[in-house]
Motif scaffolding. Structure first.
Motif, short mmCIF file in Angstrom:
data_model
loop_
_atom_site.label_atom_id
_atom_site.label_comp_id
_atom_site.label_asym_id
_atom_site.label_seq_id
_atom_site.Cartn_x
_atom_site.Cartn_y
_atom_site.Cartn_z
N SER A 1 18.77 -8.67 68.68
CA SER A 1 17.44 -8.15 68.40
C SER A 1 16.33 -8.97 69.07
O SER A 1 15.32 -8.40 69.51
CB SER A 1 17.23 -8.13 66.89
OG SER A 1 15.96 -7.65 66.57
N ASP B 1 15.73 -7.04 60.59
CA ASP B 1 16.95 -6.96 59.80
C ASP B 1 17.77 -8.25 59.73
O ASP B 1 18.95 -8.22 59.41
CB ASP B 1 17.85 -5.82 60.31
CG ASP B 1 17.17 -4.46 60.22
OD1 ASP B 1 16.45 -4.23 59.23
OD2 ASP B 1 17.36 -3.65 61.15
N LYS C 1 23.56 -11.05 65.25
CA LYS C 1 22.65 -9.91 65.07
C LYS C 1 21.24 -10.30 65.52
O LYS C 1 20.54 -9.52 66.16
CB LYS C 1 22.66 -9.47 63.60
CG LYS C 1 21.89 -8.22 63.31
CD LYS C 1 22.08 -7.80 61.86
CE LYS C 1 21.37 -6.51 61.58
NZ LYS C 1 21.53 -6.09 60.19
N LYS D 1 25.12 -13.18 61.25
CA LYS D 1 23.65 -13.03 61.22
C LYS D 1 23.01 -13.53 62.51
O LYS D 1 22.07 -12.92 63.01
CB LYS D 1 23.07 -13.77 60.01
CG LYS D 1 23.37 -13.10 58.70
CD LYS D 1 22.72 -13.83 57.55
CE LYS D 1 23.01 -13.11 56.26
NZ LYS D 1 22.12 -13.50 55.18
N ASP E 1 17.39 -12.10 58.01
CA ASP E 1 16.55 -12.80 57.05
C ASP E 1 16.16 -14.21 57.43
O ASP E 1 15.26 -14.78 56.81
CB ASP E 1 17.19 -12.79 55.67
CG ASP E 1 18.55 -13.49 55.62
OD1 ASP E 1 19.13 -13.76 56.68
OD2 ASP E 1 19.03 -13.75 54.50
#
Length: 172
Positions: free
Chosen positions: A170, A39, A166, A163, A41
């Protein structure tokens, strides 16, 4: 789009958002710079490469105009309807560098953008039709130089900071 009272306010916002953004990379190991995460990019290297690419272009537009050259936006090789290819070019050109090198290049570009703004009057920065490259970059909208600076610094520093956070949750 955010408006700024003056050059000092814009510079302060760039510097504030940049410091937060660039600090997000401090705890990312070099070995993970090209790691993909669900998720998200862009890898950390691609994230920085994108920022290095756009800030380099902003500086090039101004440098070329000051030298009397015909400025092509976004670049000599790409048109506005080829942004996907331009982003890939940023990745191909910069993402192979280490995180330290990418951070150093981006830090230098932000310093140069600050200096570029220092060399401009408030009118050149905030009023439209003060740079041919800014006029030629948009066909329907009328943008002053500060808007190009904002959308290539403050705006993505905030978005891309989210981003990269995030990505950390992950991938690390």
């Amino acid at each position: 789009m955010r408006a700024y009272a003056d050059k000092a306010e814009l510079k302060n916002e760039i510097d504030r958002s940049f410091e937060k953004y660039i600090a997000e990379f401090d705890d990312i190991p070099e070995a993970l710079k090209d790691t993909r995460a669900a998720d998200v990019d862009r890898t950390p290297a691609e994230n920085l490469a994108y920022q290095v690419g756009w800030t380099t272009l902003v500086l090039k537009w101004e440098d070329d105009e000051r030298r009397g050259m015909d400025v092509k936006t976004p670049s000599e090789r790409f048109k506005w309807n080829q942004l996907g290819e331009l982003y890939q070019w940023f990745t191909d050109t910069y993402a192979h560098l280490s995180l330290a090198e990418l951070k150093a290049r981006l830090t230098e570009n932000v310093s140069r953008i600050d200096a570029m703004m220092d060399s401009m009057s408030e009118e050149e920065l905030f009023q439209p039709h003060r740079r041919k490259w800014a006029d030629d970059a948009t066909k329907t909208a009328v943008w002053a130089v500060y808007k190009f600076i904002h959308v290539n610094t403050v705006a993505p520093f905030g978005t891309f900071r989210t981003k990269i956070r995030k990505w950390k949750k992950s991938a690390m």
